[in-house]
Design a protein around this motif. Structure first.
Motif, short mmCIF file in Angstrom:
data_model
loop_
_atom_site.label_atom_id
_atom_site.label_comp_id
_atom_site.label_asym_id
_atom_site.label_seq_id
_atom_site.Cartn_x
_atom_site.Cartn_y
_atom_site.Cartn_z
N LYS A 269 -47.68 -7.17 -4.36
CA LYS A 269 -47.62 -8.21 -3.32
C LYS A 269 -46.20 -8.74 -3.13
O LYS A 269 -45.90 -9.37 -2.10
N ALA A 270 -45.30 -8.48 -4.10
CA ALA A 270 -43.92 -8.97 -4.00
C ALA A 270 -43.17 -8.11 -2.98
O ALA A 270 -42.63 -7.06 -3.30
N THR A 271 -43.13 -8.57 -1.74
CA THR A 271 -42.57 -7.77 -0.65
C THR A 271 -41.17 -8.20 -0.24
O THR A 271 -40.64 -7.73 0.75
N ASN A 272 -40.56 -9.12 -0.99
CA ASN A 272 -39.17 -9.47 -0.74
C ASN A 272 -38.52 -9.83 -2.07
O ASN A 272 -39.21 -10.04 -3.08
N ALA A 273 -37.20 -9.90 -2.09
CA ALA A 273 -36.49 -10.13 -3.34
C ALA A 273 -36.82 -11.49 -3.94
O ALA A 273 -36.89 -11.64 -5.17
N ALA A 274 -37.04 -12.49 -3.10
CA ALA A 274 -37.35 -13.83 -3.61
C ALA A 274 -38.66 -13.84 -4.38
O ALA A 274 -38.80 -14.59 -5.36
N SER A 275 -39.63 -13.04 -3.97
CA SER A 275 -40.91 -13.01 -4.68
C SER A 275 -40.86 -12.10 -5.90
O SER A 275 -41.66 -12.26 -6.83
N THR A 276 -39.93 -11.15 -5.92
CA THR A 276 -39.77 -10.29 -7.09
C THR A 276 -39.01 -10.99 -8.21
O THR A 276 -39.29 -10.78 -9.40
N ALA A 277 -38.05 -11.83 -7.86
CA ALA A 277 -37.19 -12.47 -8.87
C ALA A 277 -37.98 -13.16 -9.98
O ALA A 277 -37.67 -12.99 -11.17
N PRO A 278 -39.02 -13.95 -9.67
CA PRO A 278 -39.76 -14.60 -10.76
C PRO A 278 -40.45 -13.61 -11.69
O PRO A 278 -40.60 -13.88 -12.88
N ASN B 213 -29.78 -6.47 0.39
CA ASN B 213 -29.33 -6.93 -0.93
C ASN B 213 -30.53 -7.39 -1.75
O ASN B 213 -31.65 -7.50 -1.25
N LEU B 214 -30.28 -7.62 -3.03
CA LEU B 214 -31.28 -8.11 -3.96
C LEU B 214 -30.77 -9.37 -4.65
O LEU B 214 -30.98 -9.59 -5.84
N ASP B 215 -30.08 -10.20 -3.90
CA ASP B 215 -29.34 -11.32 -4.47
C ASP B 215 -30.20 -12.22 -5.35
O ASP B 215 -29.74 -12.69 -6.40
N GLU B 216 -31.43 -12.49 -4.94
CA GLU B 216 -32.28 -13.39 -5.72
C GLU B 216 -32.62 -12.82 -7.09
O GLU B 216 -32.96 -13.56 -8.02
N CYS B 217 -32.56 -11.49 -7.20
CA CYS B 217 -32.93 -10.83 -8.46
C CYS B 217 -31.76 -10.74 -9.44
O CYS B 217 -31.97 -10.53 -10.64
N VAL B 218 -30.53 -10.89 -8.95
CA VAL B 218 -29.34 -10.67 -9.78
C VAL B 218 -29.35 -11.48 -11.08
O VAL B 218 -29.01 -10.93 -12.15
N PRO B 219 -29.76 -12.75 -11.08
CA PRO B 219 -29.71 -13.51 -12.33
C PRO B 219 -30.59 -12.94 -13.45
O PRO B 219 -30.42 -13.30 -14.61
N HIS B 220 -31.50 -12.03 -13.10
CA HIS B 220 -32.45 -11.51 -14.09
C HIS B 220 -32.17 -10.05 -14.45
O HIS B 220 -32.99 -9.42 -15.12
N TYR B 221 -31.03 -9.52 -14.01
CA TYR B 221 -30.72 -8.12 -14.32
C TYR B 221 -30.66 -7.87 -15.83
O TYR B 221 -30.94 -6.76 -16.29
N GLY B 222 -30.31 -8.87 -16.60
CA GLY B 222 -30.23 -8.70 -18.05
C GLY B 222 -31.57 -8.42 -18.71
O GLY B 222 -31.62 -8.02 -19.88
N ASN B 223 -32.67 -8.65 -17.98
CA ASN B 223 -34.00 -8.39 -18.52
C ASN B 223 -34.47 -6.97 -18.25
O ASN B 223 -35.55 -6.57 -18.72
N ILE B 224 -33.68 -6.20 -17.48
CA ILE B 224 -34.13 -4.89 -17.00
C ILE B 224 -33.52 -3.78 -17.84
O ILE B 224 -32.30 -3.64 -17.95
N ALA B 225 -34.39 -2.97 -18.46
CA ALA B 225 -33.95 -1.83 -19.25
C ALA B 225 -33.62 -0.64 -18.37
O ALA B 225 -32.70 0.13 -18.65
N SER C 211 -42.76 -4.21 -8.84
CA SER C 211 -42.49 -5.42 -8.06
C SER C 211 -41.46 -5.02 -7.01
O SER C 211 -40.25 -5.17 -7.20
N PRO C 212 -41.91 -4.47 -5.88
CA PRO C 212 -41.06 -3.64 -5.02
C PRO C 212 -39.96 -4.35 -4.24
O PRO C 212 -39.02 -3.70 -3.79
N ALA C 213 -40.09 -5.66 -4.01
CA ALA C 213 -39.11 -6.40 -3.20
C ALA C 213 -38.99 -5.83 -1.79
O ALA C 213 -37.99 -6.03 -1.11
N CYS C 214 -40.02 -5.14 -1.35
CA CYS C 214 -40.01 -4.45 -0.04
C CYS C 214 -41.43 -4.40 0.52
O CYS C 214 -42.42 -4.45 -0.22
N ALA C 215 -41.50 -4.25 1.84
CA ALA C 215 -42.77 -3.94 2.47
C ALA C 215 -43.17 -2.51 2.12
O ALA C 215 -42.37 -1.72 1.60
N SER C 216 -44.42 -2.17 2.41
CA SER C 216 -44.99 -0.91 1.91
C SER C 216 -45.11 0.19 2.96
O SER C 216 -45.49 1.31 2.63
N PHE C 217 -44.79 -0.12 4.22
CA PHE C 217 -45.29 0.70 5.32
C PHE C 217 -44.61 2.07 5.46
O PHE C 217 -45.01 2.85 6.33
#
Length: 436
Positions: free
Chosen positions: A314-323, A349-361, A409-415
């Motif tokens: 359901k996370a279809t934009n970066a703001a909803s993926t960031a959490p 861009n994925l600006d909202e996600c940048v603060p959490h890059y340290g959590n990504i393997a 958590s795609p940060a994108c629409a699905s179509f």
């Protein structure tokens, strides 16, 4: 189904015969209204043939009509029906407005309306769950579940009056004129759907109308973290406004389906809303413990070889993926998230996600935006440009270690590859189930 004398003897056009349109036709016809219905799809028109007259509102004479009921998917800023209705002096409304018009004829009840850019569905389902656990009659509808008009009217019981819980998109609010919510909830506002509005200010103004429709006894619950939310309350004249950060929550650990900072906000909104409805805190907190995630919204779909797989389609934009990326912080300095993202990008861009890059393997990009996001992420983490979702799941399964999380958590629409976010989430679940 809701049937109301409010529509008897009136005439409505219904444009768009998907689920809400079909429910609208059923309600209006059963209520004694004359209905002229239309859909560009012949198979959809066949579903109402014999129940309603068939006629395209773009072609028929609209004189004397009481309203044109359109699907929220109709872009009023571009569709010619908007001009035609204005010339004819006929209001364009949606099924939520019909529900609002029917309210005086329904048994005593209350209405909760939830809007915001992200988190609406989870918060709506959570509020509904708490009310249900408290013993009140309740249904949820709007942008979630069944159309509200297709559901039976709520009858009061020993616990009190029924509560209609409505998830409301900005599109649905645009088509509503008189919905007076007893409790209106605004979770957050970030730029989205700007193709339908005159910039971000127009989008904010759409959300604000939910509160403008409230009467003096209404209660507003808002995330006051952004200036836009303050603007919404500038001219508001209801009974009480509650800011989400004033709702004290000390520990989320007992709520297995409500982890992460975004779910903290959802829980705060639900607590404030249900307290406003008169539900006691012990009942609320017990219900938070038993709440189960909605499909495709931070849904834990299983564990394989010690790795947790989570469907957040359901996370279809970066703001909803960031959490979601914040929900599993690095442990002992080791990032744990294997992030699958991509589809039809809403931003470059994925600006909202940048603060959490340290959590990504490791990241695994898919779909139309896959190459762009792969190039964007490579300076910060290991990236596999997987292209297809099933390939991303298999590759993540090979790399992930026990204790890690594979997160769609795609940060994108699905179509580009899927019919909708549900189909994308179902494909993820199927790919996980296929792992050996």
């Amino acid at each position: 189904m809701i049937v109301s004398s409010a529509f008897a003897g009136k005439t409505y056009a219904v444009l768009g015969l998907a689920r809400s349109g079909l429910a609208t036709v059923e309600t209006l016809v059963a209520s004694g209204a004359r209905v002229v219905a239309w859909d560009s799809r012949e198979e959809a028109r066949a579903l109402v043939d014999g129940k309603a007259e068939l006629g395209d509102p773009m072609e028929i004479d609209l004189a004397g009509f009481d309203g044109i009921v359109v699907s929220p998917g109709v872009p009023l800023n571009r569709h010619p029906i908007a001009v035609r209705a204005k010339i004819a002096g006929v209001p364009i409304i949606g099924d939520i407005e019909l529900f609002a018009l029917a309210r005086p004829t329904l048994p005593p009840h209350k209405v909760v309306g939830i809007t915001g850019t992200n988190g609406k569905s989870t918060t709506t389902a959570l509020i509904h769950h708490i009310i249900e656990q408290a013993g009140y009659p309740t249904v949820m509808g709007g942008n979630i579940g069944l159309p509200i008009l297709s559901q039976p009217p709520l009858e009061p019981n020993l616990h009190g009056v029924g509560v209609y819980v409505l998830e409301l998109s900005s599109y649905q609010i645009d088509l509503t004129r008189s919905l007076d919510c007893d409790v209106a909830v605004l979770l957050n506002i970030t730029p989205d759907h700007l193709d339908r509005y005159d910039g971000f200010e127009g989008y904010v103004a759409s959300k604000a109308r939910l509160f403008a429709m409230q009467s003096a006894t209404g209660i507003a619950i808002v995330d006051a973290a952004t200036e836009a939310n303050y603007q919404i309350l500038d001219d508001w004249s209801g009974q009480e406004a509650v800011e989400l950060d004033s709702v004290a929550v000390t520990d989320q650990s007992g709520w297995p389906s409500l982890q992460g900072p975004h779910n903290l906000q959802n829980a705060q909104a639900a607590i404030a809303c249900c307290r406003a409805l008169g539900i006691d805190l012990p009942t609320i907190f017990n219900a938070l413990t038993s709440y189960a995630s909605l499909p495709h919204r931070m849904q834990a779909v299983g564990t394989h070889n010690g790795v947790l797989y989570v469907n957040d389609s359901k996370a279809t934009n970066a703001a909803s993926t960031a959490p979601a990326l914040a929900a599993w912080p690095a442990k002992d300095g080791k990032p744990r998230i294997h992030w699958i993202l991509g589809g039809v990008a809403k931003s470059d861009n994925l600006d909202e996600c940048v603060p959490h890059y340290g959590n990504i393997a490791h990241a695994y990009t898919i779909g139309e935006a896959g190459h762009m996001f792969a190039d964007l992420l490579r300076p910060h983490m290991a990236v596999d440009d997987s292209e297809m979702l099933s390939a991303a799941v298999r590759r993540a399964a090979r790399i992930a270690q026990p204790g890690d999380v594979v997160l769609l958590s795609p940060a994108c629409a699905s179509f580009d590859q899927f019919r909708d976010f549900e189909a994308r989430g179902d494909a993820f679940v199927a790919a996980v189930e296929a792992l050996e």
